[in-house]
Design a protein around this motif. Structure first.
Motif, PDB file in Angstrom:
ATOM      1  N   SER A 139      -7.149   4.616  -5.517  1.00 42.31           N
ATOM      2  CA  SER A 139      -6.642   5.308  -4.476  1.00 42.31           C
ATOM      3  C   SER A 139      -6.555   6.915  -4.777  1.00 42.31           C
ATOM      4  N   ALA A 140      -7.864   7.255  -4.498  1.00 41.00           N
ATOM      5  CA  ALA A 140      -7.967   8.864  -4.676  1.00 41.00           C
ATOM      6  C   ALA A 140      -8.269   9.179  -3.497  1.00 41.00           C
ATOM      7  N   PRO A 141      -7.807  10.336  -2.577  1.00 36.67           N
ATOM      8  CA  PRO A 141      -7.465  11.131  -1.641  1.00 36.67           C
ATOM      9  C   PRO A 141      -8.579  12.159  -1.712  1.00 36.67           C
ATOM     10  N   GLY A 142      -8.972  12.781  -0.374  1.00 34.62           N
ATOM     11  CA  GLY A 142      -9.941  13.519  -0.745  1.00 34.62           C
ATOM     12  C   GLY A 142      -9.492  15.146  -1.499  1.00 34.62           C
ATOM     13  N   TRP A 143      -8.425  14.901  -1.031  1.00 35.07           N
ATOM     14  CA  TRP A 143      -7.906  16.392  -2.308  1.00 35.07           C
ATOM     15  C   TRP A 143      -8.212  16.234  -3.559  1.00 35.07           C
ATOM     16  N   LEU A 144      -7.947  14.634  -3.950  1.00 33.69           N
ATOM     17  CA  LEU A 144      -7.423  15.080  -5.405  1.00 33.69           C
ATOM     18  C   LEU A 144      -9.485  14.570  -6.026  1.00 33.69           C
ATOM     19  N   ASN A 163       0.552  -1.161  -0.004  1.00 40.02           N
ATOM     20  CA  ASN A 163      -0.460   0.093  -0.374  1.00 40.02           C
ATOM     21  C   ASN A 163       0.787   1.152  -0.230  1.00 40.02           C
ATOM     22  N   CYS A 164       1.979   0.744   0.414  1.00 39.93           N
ATOM     23  CA  CYS A 164       2.651   2.932   0.863  1.00 39.93           C
ATOM     24  C   CYS A 164       3.219   2.860  -0.510  1.00 39.93           C
ATOM     25  N   MET A 165       3.049   2.878  -1.522  1.00 40.41           N
ATOM     26  CA  MET A 165       3.240   3.452  -2.889  1.00 40.41           C
ATOM     27  C   MET A 165       2.452   3.607  -3.535  1.00 40.41           C
ATOM     28  N   LYS A 166       1.309   3.681  -3.088  1.00 38.40           N
ATOM     29  CA  LYS A 166      -0.378   4.215  -3.324  1.00 38.40           C
ATOM     30  C   LYS A 166      -0.175   5.564  -3.684  1.00 38.40           C
ATOM     31  N   LEU A 167      -0.789   6.462  -4.310  1.00 36.63           N
ATOM     32  CA  LEU A 167      -1.009   7.759  -4.389  1.00 36.63           C
ATOM     33  C   LEU A 167      -1.786   8.654  -2.645  1.00 36.63           C
TER      34      LEU A 167
END
Ligand code: XIL
Length: 344
Positions: free
Chosen positions: A96-101, A53-57
């Motif tokens: 892998s789409a965080p809030g900011w994205l 997981n640690c390289m996911k956006l």
């Protein structure tokens, strides 16, 4: 206890190395830092690791322009000090789409810029240290033909894949760039589509070098080994390297000795298929030990999908893989003829 177990001797990585194929596991920074048995077993048995997981956006760029490289750096350091190859997973994934994205409107030009910045930064940082990148993960839709709906697809358009591969190639021209997906392991509508898509990308001159088959299967229900081989071989005929990237064979609970034996046979068949396929350069399991596997959390009523149990004891599945890698009669694919071979 483990070192004395004859079934781990020689370790899997020694056998795999002799066959010219990589063997690896998905790794998480937490146990890597805190669990000595995890580190020791990985170092002994595997010649590759991949970031679970640690390289996911969302993890590596949790806020726009702010990167957190701690986990990925730890994996890269561990790989380097244990003479392992590192797979990068993954640059573009709809999940892998965080809030900011996802919580704002982007123009096409803006989002292309986000994509380009992200890839240049991440691939650039690990240039020369990541052997292969899953540039795009799971772009094909399951139910309907074509690409799945995602922010990248809907705002940039279907050519977001071409752009992603070109950005990655510019950032590290020597890294092998992979398209990775599930449900495309056998011969079926989705794998035909994946084949057509990659063939067209190659015809357009897009720098794609390999295809990853995830292989998250149920222990007693998966494509026939000969189907896996013929499917991998048609991608090899396009000039692509193939890898099994996320293998696990989950067992319905309760887990019984009989089911573990059946799982072992399945692991043996799948590893033999990988060895038989013309250009399969690595097999990676999605985790090392059942202690930390994603399976129980994601598949209710299933467990025990990996090669080592919760106490790091090698399971029958491990012994079957050990045996599959040991058999040296009739090497269909001579060691050294797969892809570029391990870049160690
Ligand atoms: C999974 C991880 O194992 C979980 O820990 C995480 O919560 C969700 O993602 N296909 C992929 C992987 O390409 O990135 C997924 O990993 C499993 C399915």
């Amino acid at each position: 206890m483990l070192a004395a177990d004859p079934s781990t001797n020689p370790p899997l990585r020694t056998l795999a190395g002799a066959r010219g194929i990589g063997i690896g596991a998905a790794v998480a920074p937490g146990p890597l830092a805190n669990d000595p048995a995890y580190r020791a077993t990985l170092a002994r048995e595997m010649n590759m690791i991949v970031a679970e997981n640690c390289m996911k956006l969302h993890q590596i760029q949790p806020r726009q322009g702010q990167y957190d490289f701690a986990g990925a750096d730890a994996l890269a350091a561990f790989a380097a000090s244990n003479n392992m190859r590192l797979r990068g997973h993954t640059l573009v994934w709809h999940q892998s789409a965080p809030g900011w994205l996802k919580d704002r409107q982007w123009s096409r030009a803006e989002l292309l810029n986000v994509l380009s910045q992200h890839i240049a930064t991440v691939v650039g940082r690990y240039k020369g240290r990541v052997c292969c990148w899953d540039v795009v993960n799971e772009a094909l839709d399951d139910k309907t033909p074509g690409l799945r709906t995602s922010l990248w697809h809907d705002v940039i358009g279907p050519d977001y894949l071409d752009h992603a591969f070109r950005f990655a190639h510019a950032a590290d021209p020597r890294a092998k760039l992979f398209y990775n997906d599930y449900g495309t392991e056998g011969l079926n509508r989705k794998s035909d589509e994946q084949y057509a898509m990659l063939k067209a990308m190659l015809a357009r001159g897009v720098p794609v070098h390999g295809v990853g088959f995830q292989c998250h299967f149920v222990f007693d229900s998966y494509p026939a080994p000969e189907t896996l081989v013929s499917n991998m071989n048609r991608f090899a005929d396009l000039g692509l390297e193939t890898q099994i990237t996320e293998l696990d064979l989950r067992i319905s609970t309760p887990v019984t000795p009989e089911k573990l034996e059946r799982q072992a046979r399945a692991y043996g068949e799948i590893f033999r298929a990988a060895l038989e396929a013309r250009n399969c350069t690595a097999v990676l399991t999605w985790g090392l030990t059942d202690k930390y596997s994603w399976v129980p959390a994601f598949f209710k009523g299933f467990d025990a999908g990996l090669l080592f149990d919760k106490d790091y004891a090698p399971k029958p599945a491990h012994d079957a893989v050990h045996q599959a890698l040991s058999i040296d009669a009739d090497l269909a694919v001579p060691p050294g003829s797969r892809g570029a071979g391990p870049k160690l």
